[in-house]
Design a protein around this motif. Structure first.
Motif, PDB file in Angstrom:
ATOM      1  N   SER A 265     121.220  34.813  48.778  1.00  0.00           N
ATOM      2  CA  SER A 265     122.106  32.834  48.711  1.00  0.00           C
ATOM      3  C   SER A 265     122.247  32.276  50.328  1.00  0.00           C
ATOM      4  N   ARG A 269     121.403  29.802  52.334  1.00  0.00           N
ATOM      5  CA  ARG A 269     121.729  29.253  53.284  1.00  0.00           C
ATOM      6  C   ARG A 269     121.656  27.975  54.244  1.00  0.00           C
ATOM      7  N   ALA A 325     126.564  30.217  45.062  1.00  0.00           N
ATOM      8  CA  ALA A 325     125.271  29.446  45.260  1.00  0.00           C
ATOM      9  C   ALA A 325     125.733  28.270  44.571  1.00  0.00           C
TER      10      ALA A 325
END
Length: 443
Positions: A265, A269, A325
């Motif tokens: 994650s 990102r 997240a």
């Protein structure tokens, strides 16, 4: 304008959280919110065994957990914080919690009298002074990043060496990430910073950049971060393309190191934020190609994408932990991150103003756009840009403080503090980098 005072371990964030009820924070701890902070523990990559010319590697060595506890710093300044708040800001204690604390240099600190900070801050600018970065870490990061640039990715020719050294990226990253458990963590951010600047310089600006064909170059470079999934027939051609120029070699290598230290994650990102950055490059390039001077609000919209956002949003990876997240995606957190990126990017506009005016061609920056669109002098445009920055900074701090109160989860508090530290360190680097920047004579 009042002096904002020194940065409390470089963060101005949790002051508002001091008023949050101790019983609420205690309840949050009892509910087990500490577990949310234990996602990715600190990791330490081993350096490559020997220098080699650029080639598609099998990937950097797998990273192993760091050993030994990392001492925690003093809590951020706050008026008479409750014991529960101090506990949140200090982080949990006990076995298995070392990854949740601020990092310190591996060597014992040597007391030294503080020396004067190089460079002059912009008069009237709202900022927080920071401690001088650890010189031992600065020296080691600077040594390693130059070896990486020269030996691993062949990033620049010999006649660019002075410019590379003058960038002072080691001092920059150490100032922005004081919580990094070690130099290996700092190198994650440093490689990515150097790679991003190589793309900007070589594709967009100083070293052969041009708006013509920029979209194609950026898209192909982005595949070094977000890999192409294609047929067996065409995959080897794409893989070979990753070695075709210095920016792509740098992106590919820096991302491989980052993937060894980040969770899926966190990596996704970062890719998202880099896509935002590239979209901002394209907007600026399109305006340059058509010789369009945007309205001030249009320029600020472009700068929300063409900005430093990818750097502070990896603060948890560099710190050896993860902001989950779902918490990162919350609208309130997204607003904090966007305001931080916007404020730090206007700092760049202000400190690089005279450098850009002396460069060939016309460079858009906030003072130039304000002066032209609002029909005022260069001085008035610059001074108004300072106020725009100050408004963004205050909005950032207010939004961060509000989120700290409404979501007092340890990983959220640590991440907010890390972003605030990055904002402060970014200003420090711009102020002190007298090799690159000088102020206009407007006061």
């Amino acid at each position: 304008m009042p002096d904002p005072g020194p940065s409390p371990l470089q963060s101005s964030l949790p002051a508002a959280a001091a008023s949050f009820g101790a019983h609420v924070l205690a309840d949050a701890l009892t509910a087990g919110v500490e577990a949310a902070d234990a996602g990715a523990g600190p990791v330490q990559p081993s350096p490559p065994s020997s220098p080699a010319p650029p080639a598609l590697p099998t990937g950097p060595p797998v990273l192993a957990p760091a050993s030994g506890p990392v001492p925690a710093p003093a809590a951020a300044a706050a008026p008479q914080p409750s014991p529960a708040l101090e506990r949140i800001l200090r982080g949990p204690s006990g076995i298995g919690t070392a990854s949740l604390h601020w990092g310190r240099s591996e060597a014992p600190a040597t007391p030294e009298a503080p020396g004067p900070t190089a460079g002059n801050p912009i008069p009237g600018l709202y900022y927080h002074p920071v401690p001088e970065p650890d010189p031992a870490r600065v020296e080691e990061v600077s040594r390693r990043i130059k070896a990486w640039a020269l030996d691993e990715v062949a990033l620049y020719p010999e006649d660019w060496e002075d410019q590379f050294d003058g960038f002072s990226v080691g001092r920059y990253m150490v100032a922005c990430h004081p919580d990094a458990p070690g130099v290996d963590h700092l190198m994650l951010a440093t490689r990515l910073m150097v790679a991003e600047n190589a793309v900007d310089d070589c594709y967009c600006e100083d070293h052969g950049g041009s708006p013509i064909g920029l979209g194609g170059r950026l898209l192909l470079a982005h595949t070094a971060l977000d890999p192409l999934h294609t047929t067996k027939e065409y995959a080897p051609q794409w893989e070979q393309s990753l070695l075709s120029d210095a920016p792509r070699r740098a992106y590919r290598s820096a991302m491989e190191y980052f993937l060894q230290a980040s969770t899926p994650s966190q990596a996704d990102r970062f890719r998202h934020d880099m896509a935002r950055l590239h979209m901002g490059y394209l907007a600026e390039g399109a305006w340059a190609q058509t010789e369009y001077v945007p309205e001030v609000w249009e320029y600020l919209a472009m700068r929300q994408f063409n900005n430093f956002r990818p750097c502070p949003t990896i603060t948890d990876t560099v710190g050896g932990y993860e902001l989950p997240a779902d918490l990162h995606a919350q609208p309130a957190m997204q607003r904090v991150i966007a305001l931080a990126g916007n404020a730090t990017t206007i700092v760049n506009d202000l400190y690089s103003y005279t450098k850009e005016l002396a460069s060939p061609g016309r460079h858009l920056n906030l003072p130039v756009v304000i002066a032209e669109r609002e029909n005022c002098s260069d001085q008035e445009g610059y001074l108004k840009a300072v106020e725009v920055h100050n408004d963004l900074m205050r909005d950032f701090e207010a939004a961060a403080a509000d989120l700290a109160v409404t979501c007092p989860v340890p990983s959220v508090l640590r991440f907010l503090r890390g972003v605030a530290v990055w904002v402060d360190g970014n200003h420090y680097w711009h102020q002190t980098n007298t090799y690159r920047y000088s102020l206009p004579d407007f006061w």
